[in-house]
Design an enzyme around this catalytic site. Structure first.
Site, short mmCIF file in Angstrom:
data_model
loop_
_atom_site.label_atom_id
_atom_site.label_comp_id
_atom_site.label_asym_id
_atom_site.label_seq_id
_atom_site.Cartn_x
_atom_site.Cartn_y
_atom_site.Cartn_z
N LYS A 138 -26.39 -0.12 -18.06
CA LYS A 138 -25.26 -1.06 -18.08
C LYS A 138 -24.25 -0.58 -17.04
O LYS A 138 -24.00 0.62 -16.93
CB LYS A 138 -24.64 -1.06 -19.48
CG LYS A 138 -23.46 -2.02 -19.65
CD LYS A 138 -22.95 -2.01 -21.09
CE LYS A 138 -21.81 -3.00 -21.30
NZ LYS A 138 -21.34 -3.01 -22.71
N SER A 191 -21.13 -7.51 -24.91
CA SER A 191 -20.94 -7.45 -23.47
C SER A 191 -22.15 -6.89 -22.72
O SER A 191 -22.20 -7.04 -21.50
CB SER A 191 -19.72 -6.57 -23.17
OG SER A 191 -19.94 -5.24 -23.62
N SER A 194 -21.27 -4.83 -28.96
CA SER A 194 -21.90 -5.17 -27.68
C SER A 194 -23.32 -4.64 -27.45
O SER A 194 -23.93 -4.98 -26.44
CB SER A 194 -21.01 -4.71 -26.53
OG SER A 194 -19.97 -5.63 -26.39
#
Ligand code: GLN
Length: 541
Positions: free
Chosen positions: A82, A161, A185
Protein backbone atom coordinates in the site's frame (compact mmCIF):
# COMPACT_ATOMS: atom_id res chain seq x y z
CA UNK A 1 -4.19 -25.61 -15.87
CA UNK A 2 -4.26 -22.96 -18.55
CA UNK A 3 -1.28 -20.86 -19.59
CA UNK A 4 1.69 -20.64 -17.21
CA UNK A 5 0.89 -16.95 -16.60
CA UNK A 6 -2.57 -17.58 -15.21
CA UNK A 7 -1.33 -20.70 -13.38
CA UNK A 8 1.21 -18.58 -11.48
CA UNK A 9 -1.33 -15.79 -10.92
CA UNK A 10 -3.74 -18.27 -9.34
CA UNK A 11 -1.24 -19.39 -6.71
CA UNK A 12 -1.38 -17.91 -3.23
CA UNK A 13 1.60 -17.08 -1.03
CA UNK A 14 2.11 -20.55 0.47
CA UNK A 15 1.75 -22.32 -2.88
CA UNK A 16 4.06 -19.87 -4.67
CA UNK A 17 6.72 -20.13 -1.97
CA UNK A 18 6.54 -23.92 -2.20
CA UNK A 19 6.69 -24.00 -6.00
CA UNK A 20 9.69 -21.67 -6.04
CA UNK A 21 11.44 -23.59 -3.27
CA UNK A 22 10.90 -26.85 -5.16
CA UNK A 23 12.19 -25.32 -8.37
CA UNK A 24 8.95 -25.69 -10.36
CA UNK A 25 9.66 -22.19 -11.64
CA UNK A 26 11.99 -19.43 -10.55
CA UNK A 27 11.13 -16.23 -8.73
CA UNK A 28 12.18 -14.39 -11.89
CA UNK A 29 9.60 -16.35 -13.88
CA UNK A 30 6.90 -15.69 -11.31
CA UNK A 31 7.81 -12.00 -11.20
CA UNK A 32 7.71 -11.71 -15.00
CA UNK A 33 4.34 -13.42 -15.18
CA UNK A 34 2.82 -11.15 -12.55
CA UNK A 35 4.32 -8.00 -14.10
CA UNK A 36 2.57 -8.92 -17.34
CA UNK A 37 -0.72 -9.37 -15.53
CA UNK A 38 -0.33 -6.01 -13.78
CA UNK A 39 0.33 -4.30 -17.09
CA UNK A 40 -2.74 -5.92 -18.62
CA UNK A 41 -5.02 -4.69 -15.83
CA UNK A 42 -4.22 -1.01 -15.66
CA UNK A 43 -7.97 -0.47 -16.02
CA UNK A 44 -8.32 -1.35 -12.31
CA UNK A 45 -6.21 1.62 -11.19
CA UNK A 46 -4.73 -0.57 -8.46
CA UNK A 47 -1.06 0.32 -8.89
CA UNK A 48 0.47 3.78 -8.48
CA UNK A 49 4.02 2.66 -9.29
CA UNK A 50 5.69 -0.46 -10.63
CA UNK A 51 9.43 -0.90 -11.09
CA UNK A 52 10.13 -4.05 -13.12
CA UNK A 53 13.91 -3.58 -12.97
CA UNK A 54 13.95 -3.45 -9.18
CA UNK A 55 11.48 -6.35 -8.96
CA UNK A 56 13.50 -8.55 -11.30
CA UNK A 57 16.75 -7.72 -9.50
CA UNK A 58 15.18 -8.83 -6.20
CA UNK A 59 13.81 -11.95 -7.86
CA UNK A 60 17.26 -12.85 -9.20
CA UNK A 61 18.66 -12.47 -5.68
CA UNK A 62 15.91 -14.72 -4.35
CA UNK A 63 16.75 -17.36 -6.95
CA UNK A 64 20.39 -17.11 -5.92
CA UNK A 65 19.56 -17.51 -2.25
CA UNK A 66 17.64 -20.66 -3.10
CA UNK A 67 20.64 -22.11 -4.89
CA UNK A 68 22.82 -21.22 -1.91
CA UNK A 69 20.35 -22.80 0.51
CA UNK A 70 19.69 -19.48 2.28
CA UNK A 71 16.04 -19.09 1.39
CA UNK A 72 13.66 -17.56 3.96
CA UNK A 73 10.04 -18.75 4.32
CA UNK A 74 8.70 -16.35 1.68
CA UNK A 75 11.67 -16.55 -0.63
CA UNK A 76 10.95 -15.18 -4.08
CA UNK A 77 7.26 -14.45 -3.47
CA UNK A 78 6.24 -11.25 -5.30
CA UNK A 79 3.90 -8.81 -3.58
CA UNK A 80 3.22 -5.07 -3.40
CA UNK A 81 2.77 -2.45 -0.72
CA UNK A 82 0.00 0.00 0.00
CA UNK A 83 1.43 3.39 -0.89
CA UNK A 84 1.19 4.46 2.73
CA UNK A 85 4.39 2.49 3.54
CA UNK A 86 7.49 4.44 2.63
CA UNK A 87 9.92 2.72 0.30
CA UNK A 88 13.56 3.73 -0.05
CA UNK A 89 13.55 5.56 -3.37
CA UNK A 90 17.28 5.31 -4.03
CA UNK A 91 17.13 1.52 -3.64
CA UNK A 92 13.77 0.76 -5.24
CA UNK A 93 12.95 3.67 -7.54
CA UNK A 94 9.48 3.59 -6.00
CA UNK A 95 8.03 6.93 -4.89
CA UNK A 96 5.73 7.15 -1.84
CA UNK A 97 2.59 9.27 -2.22
CA UNK A 98 0.05 8.20 0.44
CA UNK A 99 -2.46 8.78 -2.35
CA UNK A 100 -1.92 12.52 -2.02
CA UNK A 101 -0.85 15.28 -4.35
CA UNK A 102 0.99 16.61 -1.30
CA UNK A 103 3.49 13.76 -1.62
CA UNK A 104 3.36 13.19 -5.38
CA UNK A 105 6.71 11.74 -6.40
CA UNK A 106 8.09 11.89 -2.84
CA UNK A 107 11.40 10.05 -2.62
CA UNK A 108 11.66 8.45 0.81
CA UNK A 109 15.20 7.97 2.12
CA UNK A 110 14.28 4.73 3.95
CA UNK A 111 11.97 1.70 4.01
CA UNK A 112 9.14 1.16 6.51
CA UNK A 113 9.89 -1.63 9.02
CA UNK A 114 7.09 -3.77 7.55
CA UNK A 115 8.65 -3.42 4.09
CA UNK A 116 12.13 -4.25 5.41
CA UNK A 117 10.89 -7.32 7.27
CA UNK A 118 9.00 -8.69 4.29
CA UNK A 119 12.06 -8.17 2.13
CA UNK A 120 14.21 -9.93 4.73
CA UNK A 121 11.78 -12.86 4.55
CA UNK A 122 12.58 -13.03 0.85
CA UNK A 123 9.63 -11.28 -0.82
CA UNK A 124 9.95 -9.35 -4.06
CA UNK A 125 8.40 -5.86 -4.13
CA UNK A 126 6.58 -5.28 -7.42
CA UNK A 127 5.30 -1.81 -6.68
CA UNK A 128 3.04 0.51 -4.72
CA UNK A 129 -0.72 0.29 -4.47
CA UNK A 130 -3.34 2.99 -4.74
CA UNK A 131 -5.20 4.08 -1.61
CA UNK A 132 -7.40 6.85 -0.25
CA UNK A 133 -5.46 10.03 0.44
CA UNK A 134 -3.59 9.54 3.74
CA UNK A 135 -5.75 6.41 4.23
CA UNK A 136 -8.88 8.51 4.81
CA UNK A 137 -11.85 6.90 3.15
CA UNK A 138 -13.94 3.81 2.59
CA UNK A 139 -14.10 3.61 -1.21
CA UNK A 140 -10.68 4.58 -2.57
CA UNK A 141 -12.37 7.52 -4.31
CA UNK A 142 -10.34 9.96 -2.21
CA UNK A 143 -7.05 9.10 -3.94
CA UNK A 144 -5.48 12.06 -5.73
CA UNK A 145 -4.47 9.61 -8.47
CA UNK A 146 -7.91 8.36 -9.39
CA UNK A 147 -10.21 5.66 -8.08
CA UNK A 148 -9.65 1.90 -8.01
CA UNK A 149 -12.23 -0.40 -9.56
CA UNK A 150 -13.60 -3.55 -7.97
CA UNK A 151 -12.52 -6.54 -10.09
CA UNK A 152 -15.88 -8.26 -9.40
CA UNK A 153 -17.70 -5.38 -11.04
CA UNK A 154 -15.81 -2.48 -12.54
CA UNK A 155 -18.69 -0.07 -11.81
CA UNK A 156 -18.26 -0.68 -8.08
CA UNK A 157 -15.76 0.53 -5.48
CA UNK A 158 -13.19 -1.89 -4.03
CA UNK A 159 -13.62 -0.40 -0.57
CA UNK A 160 -11.02 1.68 1.17
CA UNK A 161 -8.69 2.90 2.15
CA UNK A 162 -6.56 -0.11 1.06
CA UNK A 163 -8.55 -0.38 -2.18
CA UNK A 164 -5.57 -0.90 -4.48
CA UNK A 165 -4.26 -3.73 -2.29
CA UNK A 166 -7.66 -5.45 -2.23
CA UNK A 167 -8.35 -5.08 -5.96
CA UNK A 168 -4.89 -6.30 -6.96
CA UNK A 169 -5.11 -9.40 -4.77
CA UNK A 170 -8.70 -10.19 -5.79
CA UNK A 171 -7.90 -9.78 -9.50
CA UNK A 172 -4.99 -12.23 -9.18
CA UNK A 173 -2.40 -9.56 -10.04
CA UNK A 174 -0.45 -10.37 -6.88
CA UNK A 175 -0.81 -13.14 -4.30
CA UNK A 176 -0.77 -10.70 -1.39
CA UNK A 177 -0.36 -7.08 -0.39
CA UNK A 178 0.17 -5.01 2.69
CA UNK A 179 -2.61 -2.79 3.96
CA UNK A 180 -3.25 -0.52 6.89
CA UNK A 181 -6.34 -0.32 9.03
CA UNK A 182 -7.18 2.70 11.18
CA UNK A 183 -10.94 2.19 11.28
CA UNK A 184 -11.48 -0.73 8.93
CA UNK A 185 -9.24 -0.16 5.91
CA UNK A 186 -7.96 -3.74 5.73
CA UNK A 187 -11.19 -5.51 6.70
CA UNK A 188 -13.70 -3.53 4.63
CA UNK A 189 -11.87 -3.66 1.26
CA UNK A 190 -11.10 -7.34 1.92
CA UNK A 191 -14.83 -7.90 2.43
CA UNK A 192 -15.76 -5.90 -0.69
CA UNK A 193 -13.38 -7.86 -2.92
CA UNK A 194 -13.71 -11.37 -1.46
CA UNK A 195 -10.22 -11.70 -0.03
CA UNK A 196 -8.87 -12.39 3.45
CA UNK A 197 -7.30 -9.64 5.56
CA UNK A 198 -6.28 -9.23 9.17
CA UNK A 199 -5.70 -6.14 11.26
CA UNK A 200 -3.62 -7.34 14.19
CA UNK A 201 -3.77 -6.03 17.75
CA UNK A 202 -2.53 -2.44 17.93
CA UNK A 203 1.23 -2.65 18.41
CA UNK A 204 1.89 -6.01 16.70
CA UNK A 205 3.17 -4.44 13.46
CA UNK A 206 5.55 -1.53 13.61
CA UNK A 207 4.19 1.84 12.47
CA UNK A 208 7.71 3.01 11.62
CA UNK A 209 7.61 4.26 8.05
CA UNK A 210 3.82 4.16 7.75
CA UNK A 211 2.61 7.62 6.75
CA UNK A 212 0.66 8.58 9.88
CA UNK A 213 -3.10 9.16 9.86
CA UNK A 214 -4.33 8.57 13.43
CA UNK A 215 -1.40 7.20 15.40
CA UNK A 216 -3.35 5.62 18.26
CA UNK A 217 -5.36 3.56 15.74
CA UNK A 218 -3.11 2.91 12.71
CA UNK A 219 -2.10 -0.75 12.26
CA UNK A 220 -0.53 -2.61 9.35
CA UNK A 221 -1.63 -6.05 8.26
CA UNK A 222 -1.60 -8.53 5.40
CA UNK A 223 -4.23 -8.91 2.68
CA UNK A 224 -4.19 -12.20 0.79
CA UNK A 225 -6.50 -14.89 -0.47
CA UNK A 226 -6.46 -17.20 2.53
CA UNK A 227 -5.94 -17.21 6.28
CA UNK A 228 -2.91 -19.43 5.76
CA UNK A 229 -1.29 -16.82 3.50
CA UNK A 230 -2.12 -14.05 5.98
CA UNK A 231 -0.53 -16.12 8.75
CA UNK A 232 2.70 -16.52 6.77
CA UNK A 233 2.88 -12.80 6.02
CA UNK A 234 1.97 -11.62 9.51
CA UNK A 235 4.69 -13.82 10.99
CA UNK A 236 7.20 -11.91 8.88
CA UNK A 237 5.66 -8.44 9.36
CA UNK A 238 5.03 -8.41 13.09
CA UNK A 239 7.15 -8.30 16.22
CA UNK A 240 8.70 -5.64 18.42
CA UNK A 241 10.42 -2.68 16.78
CA UNK A 242 12.33 -0.23 18.93
CA UNK A 243 11.71 2.47 16.32
CA UNK A 244 7.98 2.55 17.16
CA UNK A 245 7.27 3.74 20.70
CA UNK A 246 3.92 1.92 20.76
CA UNK A 247 5.27 -1.36 19.42
CA UNK A 248 4.21 -4.27 21.64
CA UNK A 249 7.15 -5.76 23.53
CA UNK A 250 6.43 -9.29 22.44
CA UNK A 251 8.46 -11.64 20.31
CA UNK A 252 7.46 -12.32 16.69
CA UNK A 253 5.08 -15.27 16.42
CA UNK A 254 4.81 -18.18 14.03
CA UNK A 255 1.13 -17.81 13.15
CA UNK A 256 1.33 -20.45 10.42
CA UNK A 257 2.29 -23.09 12.99
CA UNK A 258 -0.74 -22.08 15.09
CA UNK A 259 -3.10 -22.81 12.16
CA UNK A 260 -2.53 -26.50 12.48
CA UNK A 261 -2.27 -26.66 16.26
CA UNK A 262 -5.36 -28.64 17.27
CA UNK A 263 -7.69 -27.18 19.90
CA UNK A 264 -7.79 -29.31 23.04
CA UNK A 265 -10.60 -31.87 22.71
CA UNK A 266 -11.29 -31.05 19.04
CA UNK A 267 -11.71 -33.72 16.36
CA UNK A 268 -10.81 -33.77 12.67
CA UNK A 269 -14.46 -33.31 11.68
CA UNK A 270 -15.02 -30.67 14.35
CA UNK A 271 -11.78 -28.70 14.61
CA UNK A 272 -13.55 -25.82 16.37
CA UNK A 273 -15.10 -27.88 19.16
CA UNK A 274 -15.12 -25.83 22.34
CA UNK A 275 -14.78 -22.48 20.57
CA UNK A 276 -17.41 -19.97 21.70
CA UNK A 277 -18.32 -17.37 19.07
CA UNK A 278 -20.19 -14.31 20.35
CA UNK A 279 -22.71 -12.58 18.11
CA UNK A 280 -23.34 -9.00 19.24
CA UNK A 281 -27.03 -8.09 18.83
CA UNK A 282 -25.95 -4.66 17.60
CA UNK A 283 -24.07 -6.24 14.66
CA UNK A 284 -27.31 -7.65 13.22
CA UNK A 285 -29.64 -4.64 13.01
CA UNK A 286 -32.83 -4.67 10.94
CA UNK A 287 -31.14 -2.29 8.48
CA UNK A 288 -28.41 -4.83 7.63
CA UNK A 289 -28.56 -5.67 3.92
CA UNK A 290 -30.30 -9.01 3.35
CA UNK A 291 -27.40 -10.13 1.13
CA UNK A 292 -24.88 -9.49 3.88
CA UNK A 293 -27.06 -11.05 6.58
CA UNK A 294 -27.59 -14.21 4.52
CA UNK A 295 -23.90 -14.73 3.71
CA UNK A 296 -22.79 -14.01 7.27
CA UNK A 297 -25.45 -16.36 8.70
CA UNK A 298 -24.30 -19.02 6.24
CA UNK A 299 -20.69 -18.74 7.38
CA UNK A 300 -21.78 -18.84 11.03
CA UNK A 301 -23.77 -22.01 10.37
CA UNK A 302 -20.63 -23.50 8.82
CA UNK A 303 -18.58 -22.54 11.89
CA UNK A 304 -21.23 -24.18 14.04
CA UNK A 305 -20.96 -27.38 11.99
CA UNK A 306 -17.22 -27.27 12.59
CA UNK A 307 -17.89 -27.47 16.31
CA UNK A 308 -18.14 -23.84 17.45
CA UNK A 309 -20.89 -22.74 19.83
CA UNK A 310 -22.72 -19.53 18.92
CA UNK A 311 -23.67 -17.29 21.84
CA UNK A 312 -25.52 -13.98 21.97
CA UNK A 313 -23.56 -11.06 23.38
CA UNK A 314 -23.98 -7.31 23.37
CA UNK A 315 -21.78 -4.36 22.44
CA UNK A 316 -24.15 -1.62 23.56
CA UNK A 317 -22.02 1.29 22.40
CA UNK A 318 -21.55 0.10 18.80
CA UNK A 319 -23.38 3.09 17.29
CA UNK A 320 -21.36 5.53 19.38
CA UNK A 321 -18.17 4.24 17.84
CA UNK A 322 -18.96 6.35 14.75
CA UNK A 323 -18.95 9.79 16.44
CA UNK A 324 -16.14 8.69 18.76
CA UNK A 325 -13.91 7.58 15.89
CA UNK A 326 -14.78 10.59 13.73
CA UNK A 327 -13.64 12.89 16.54
CA UNK A 328 -10.50 11.05 17.62
CA UNK A 329 -9.17 10.12 14.16
CA UNK A 330 -9.48 13.67 12.73
CA UNK A 331 -8.00 15.11 15.95
CA UNK A 332 -4.90 12.96 15.55
CA UNK A 333 -4.84 13.52 11.78
CA UNK A 334 -4.91 17.30 12.18
CA UNK A 335 -1.82 17.03 14.34
CA UNK A 336 0.00 14.45 12.18
CA UNK A 337 -0.63 16.34 8.96
CA UNK A 338 0.80 19.54 10.40
CA UNK A 339 4.16 18.37 9.09
CA UNK A 340 3.14 18.97 5.48
CA UNK A 341 4.01 22.62 5.36
CA UNK A 342 5.91 22.93 2.09
CA UNK A 343 9.23 23.17 3.93
CA UNK A 344 10.38 19.72 4.98
CA UNK A 345 9.04 17.57 2.18
CA UNK A 346 6.40 17.17 -0.44
CA UNK A 347 4.53 19.75 -2.43
CA UNK A 348 5.26 23.47 -2.19
CA UNK A 349 3.17 26.12 -3.93
CA UNK A 350 5.00 27.63 -6.88
CA UNK A 351 3.93 31.17 -6.10
CA UNK A 352 3.45 32.80 -2.74
CA UNK A 353 4.04 36.00 -0.82
CA UNK A 354 5.30 35.62 2.74
CA UNK A 355 5.84 32.43 4.79
CA UNK A 356 2.23 32.28 6.00
CA UNK A 357 1.02 32.60 2.44
CA UNK A 358 3.34 29.78 1.41
CA UNK A 359 1.88 27.48 4.10
CA UNK A 360 -1.67 28.33 3.12
CA UNK A 361 -1.23 27.92 -0.63
CA UNK A 362 0.82 24.75 -0.24
CA UNK A 363 -1.79 23.09 1.95
CA UNK A 364 -4.72 24.39 -0.10
CA UNK A 365 -3.17 22.91 -3.25
CA UNK A 366 -1.71 19.72 -1.80
CA UNK A 367 -4.61 18.29 0.22
CA UNK A 368 -7.85 16.94 -1.21
CA UNK A 369 -11.32 17.79 0.14
CA UNK A 370 -11.70 14.86 2.58
CA UNK A 371 -8.29 15.50 4.14
CA UNK A 372 -9.12 19.20 4.53
CA UNK A 373 -12.44 18.30 6.11
CA UNK A 374 -10.72 16.11 8.68
CA UNK A 375 -8.03 18.68 9.45
CA UNK A 376 -10.75 21.24 10.10
CA UNK A 377 -12.81 18.90 12.29
CA UNK A 378 -9.70 17.79 14.17
CA UNK A 379 -8.45 21.31 14.77
CA UNK A 380 -11.91 22.33 15.97
CA UNK A 381 -12.34 19.50 18.48
CA UNK A 382 -8.86 20.07 19.90
CA UNK A 383 -9.31 23.80 20.28
CA UNK A 384 -9.62 25.47 23.67
CA UNK A 385 -13.22 25.42 24.76
CA UNK A 386 -14.21 22.40 22.68
CA UNK A 387 -11.52 20.00 23.84
CA UNK A 388 -13.46 18.93 26.94
CA UNK A 389 -16.81 18.82 25.19
CA UNK A 390 -15.71 16.72 22.23
CA UNK A 391 -12.22 15.24 22.38
CA UNK A 392 -12.18 14.32 26.06
CA UNK A 393 -15.73 12.92 25.91
CA UNK A 394 -14.72 10.81 22.91
CA UNK A 395 -11.70 9.48 24.80
CA UNK A 396 -13.89 8.46 27.73
CA UNK A 397 -16.30 6.67 25.44
CA UNK A 398 -13.41 4.97 23.69
CA UNK A 399 -12.42 3.42 27.01
CA UNK A 400 -16.01 2.28 27.63
CA UNK A 401 -16.19 0.70 24.16
CA UNK A 402 -12.99 -1.21 24.93
CA UNK A 403 -14.42 -2.30 28.30
CA UNK A 404 -17.62 -3.56 26.63
CA UNK A 405 -15.49 -5.98 24.62
CA UNK A 406 -13.93 -7.37 27.79
CA UNK A 407 -17.38 -8.10 29.16
CA UNK A 408 -18.13 -10.02 25.92
CA UNK A 409 -14.89 -11.95 26.13
CA UNK A 410 -16.03 -13.40 29.44
CA UNK A 411 -18.77 -15.17 27.48
CA UNK A 412 -16.99 -15.98 24.23
CA UNK A 413 -13.56 -16.47 22.67
CA UNK A 414 -14.20 -14.70 19.36
CA UNK A 415 -16.79 -12.14 18.27
CA UNK A 416 -18.32 -12.46 14.81
CA UNK A 417 -20.54 -10.38 12.58
CA UNK A 418 -20.56 -8.55 9.28
CA UNK A 419 -17.67 -6.35 8.19
CA UNK A 420 -19.90 -3.76 6.54
CA UNK A 421 -23.67 -3.19 6.37
CA UNK A 422 -23.75 -3.63 2.57
CA UNK A 423 -21.74 -5.04 -0.29
CA UNK A 424 -19.51 -2.71 -2.34
CA UNK A 425 -21.49 0.23 -3.64
CA UNK A 426 -21.30 1.84 -7.07
CA UNK A 427 -18.55 4.34 -7.81
CA UNK A 428 -19.88 7.83 -7.14
CA UNK A 429 -22.83 6.64 -5.05
CA UNK A 430 -21.55 8.06 -1.77
CA UNK A 431 -18.84 10.31 -3.18
CA UNK A 432 -20.66 13.56 -2.34
CA UNK A 433 -21.81 12.54 1.10
CA UNK A 434 -19.04 12.00 3.65
CA UNK A 435 -21.49 11.03 6.39
CA UNK A 436 -22.80 8.12 4.31
CA UNK A 437 -19.23 6.85 4.09
CA UNK A 438 -18.70 7.28 7.82
CA UNK A 439 -21.87 5.36 8.70
CA UNK A 440 -20.73 2.38 6.64
CA UNK A 441 -17.79 1.94 9.07
CA UNK A 442 -20.05 1.01 11.98
CA UNK A 443 -18.92 -2.62 12.37
CA UNK A 444 -15.18 -2.09 11.91
CA UNK A 445 -14.72 0.95 14.17
CA UNK A 446 -15.37 -0.72 17.55
CA UNK A 447 -12.40 -3.13 17.29
CA UNK A 448 -10.19 -0.30 16.03
CA UNK A 449 -11.07 1.94 18.96
CA UNK A 450 -10.41 -0.93 21.37
CA UNK A 451 -7.13 -1.86 19.61
CA UNK A 452 -8.33 -5.44 19.13
CA UNK A 453 -7.40 -7.75 16.24
CA UNK A 454 -10.04 -8.15 13.56
CA UNK A 455 -10.22 -9.94 10.27
CA UNK A 456 -12.39 -10.30 7.22
CA UNK A 457 -12.96 -13.78 5.82
CA UNK A 458 -14.92 -14.45 2.60
CA UNK A 459 -18.41 -15.61 3.64
CA UNK A 460 -20.23 -15.84 0.32
CA UNK A 461 -21.79 -13.69 -2.35
CA UNK A 462 -24.84 -11.47 -2.63
CA UNK A 463 -27.79 -13.33 -4.09
CA UNK A 464 -30.10 -10.38 -4.83
CA UNK A 465 -30.21 -8.44 -8.09
CA UNK A 466 -29.18 -5.34 -6.21
CA UNK A 467 -26.19 -7.08 -4.65
CA UNK A 468 -25.10 -8.20 -8.11
CA UNK A 469 -23.10 -11.22 -6.94
CA UNK A 470 -20.64 -9.10 -4.98
CA UNK A 471 -18.55 -10.75 -2.24
CA UNK A 472 -19.46 -10.54 1.46
CA UNK A 473 -16.98 -10.81 4.32
CA UNK A 474 -17.43 -12.27 7.78
CA UNK A 475 -15.71 -10.27 10.49
CA UNK A 476 -13.95 -12.10 13.32
CA UNK A 477 -12.72 -10.08 16.29
CA UNK A 478 -10.42 -11.57 18.92
CA UNK A 479 -9.11 -10.50 22.29
CA UNK A 480 -5.70 -8.79 22.50
CA UNK A 481 -2.90 -10.74 20.79
CA UNK A 482 -5.28 -13.56 19.81
CA UNK A 483 -4.43 -13.25 16.11
CA UNK A 484 -3.47 -16.92 16.17
CA UNK A 485 -6.95 -17.95 17.24
CA UNK A 486 -8.60 -15.74 14.59
CA UNK A 487 -6.40 -17.19 11.86
CA UNK A 488 -6.96 -20.72 13.13
CA UNK A 489 -10.74 -20.24 13.02
CA UNK A 490 -10.65 -18.63 9.57
CA UNK A 491 -8.40 -21.41 8.30
CA UNK A 492 -10.81 -24.07 9.58
CA UNK A 493 -13.65 -22.28 7.78
CA UNK A 494 -11.61 -22.10 4.58
CA UNK A 495 -10.83 -25.80 4.74
CA UNK A 496 -14.58 -26.43 4.68
CA UNK A 497 -15.69 -23.74 2.19
CA UNK A 498 -14.53 -22.42 -1.16
CA UNK A 499 -15.67 -18.77 -1.15
CA UNK A 500 -12.05 -17.64 -0.83
CA UNK A 501 -11.04 -19.67 -3.90
CA UNK A 502 -13.49 -17.98 -6.25
CA UNK A 503 -11.94 -15.48 -8.66
CA UNK A 504 -13.75 -12.63 -10.38
CA UNK A 505 -14.97 -13.54 -13.87
CA UNK A 506 -13.26 -10.51 -15.39
CA UNK A 507 -9.95 -12.13 -16.15
CA UNK A 508 -6.76 -10.41 -17.27
CA UNK A 509 -6.69 -9.90 -21.02
CA UNK A 510 -4.33 -12.45 -22.57
CA UNK A 511 -0.88 -11.01 -22.99
CA UNK A 512 1.71 -12.51 -25.28
CA UNK A 513 4.89 -13.38 -23.51
CA UNK A 514 8.19 -11.81 -24.45
CA UNK A 515 11.82 -11.91 -23.51
CA UNK A 516 12.47 -10.56 -20.03
CA UNK A 517 14.58 -7.70 -21.33
CA UNK A 518 11.94 -6.56 -23.80
CA UNK A 519 9.22 -6.77 -21.23
CA UNK A 520 11.11 -4.83 -18.65
CA UNK A 521 11.77 -2.05 -21.14
CA UNK A 522 8.12 -1.87 -22.09
CA UNK A 523 6.95 -1.90 -18.52
CA UNK A 524 9.21 0.87 -17.30
CA UNK A 525 8.17 3.11 -20.15
CA UNK A 526 4.49 2.53 -19.63
CA UNK A 527 4.71 2.57 -15.91
CA UNK A 528 6.25 5.98 -15.58
CA UNK A 529 3.23 7.25 -17.48
CA UNK A 530 0.97 5.50 -15.02
CA UNK A 531 2.83 6.92 -12.03
CA UNK A 532 1.56 10.25 -13.43
CA UNK A 533 3.55 13.08 -14.87
CA UNK A 534 3.48 14.99 -11.64
CA UNK A 535 4.85 12.12 -9.67
CA UNK A 536 7.83 11.31 -11.83
CA UNK A 537 8.50 14.98 -12.50
CA UNK A 538 8.98 15.75 -8.86
CA UNK A 539 11.26 12.96 -7.84
CA UNK A 540 14.54 14.72 -7.29
CA UNK A 541 17.54 12.91 -8.65
N1 GLN B 1 -13.07 4.51 6.57
C1 GLN B 1 -12.36 4.96 7.72
C2 GLN B 1 -11.94 6.40 7.54
O1 GLN B 1 -12.24 6.95 6.55
C3 GLN B 1 -11.19 4.08 8.03
C4 GLN B 1 -9.98 4.37 7.23
C5 GLN B 1 -8.82 3.53 7.62
O2 GLN B 1 -8.96 2.51 8.28
N2 GLN B 1 -7.64 3.94 7.19
O3 GLN B 1 -11.31 6.97 8.37
Amino acid sequence: MSSPVSAIADLGVAALARAIAQGQFSSVEATQALLRGIEARRDLGAFLAVNPDFALAQARQADQRRVQGQAGPLNGVPLAHKDIFVTDFAASGLPTTAGSKMLAGYASPFDATVVTRLQQAGTVTLGKLNCDEFAMGSSNENSAFGPVRNPWNLQRVPGGSSGGSAAAVAARLIPAATGTDTGGSIRQPASFTGITGIKPTYGVCSRYGMVAFASSLDQAGPMARSAEDCALLLSAMGGFDERDATSAQRPAQDYAALLHAPRPGATAAQPLLGLRIGLPTEFFPAALSADVAAAVRGALAELHKLGATLVDVTLPRTELSIPVYYLIAPAEASSNLGRFDGVKFGHRAAQYGDLMDMYKKTRAEGFGPEVKRRIMIGTYVLSHGYYDAYYLQAQKLRRMIADDFQVCFQQCDIIAGPVAPTVAWKLGDKADDPVQNYLADIFTLPASLAGLPGMSVPAGFAASAEGAGMPVGLQLIGNYFEEGQLLHTAHALQQATDHHLRAPAVQPAPVSGGAAGEMSGQMSGQTSGQTSGQASGQVSA
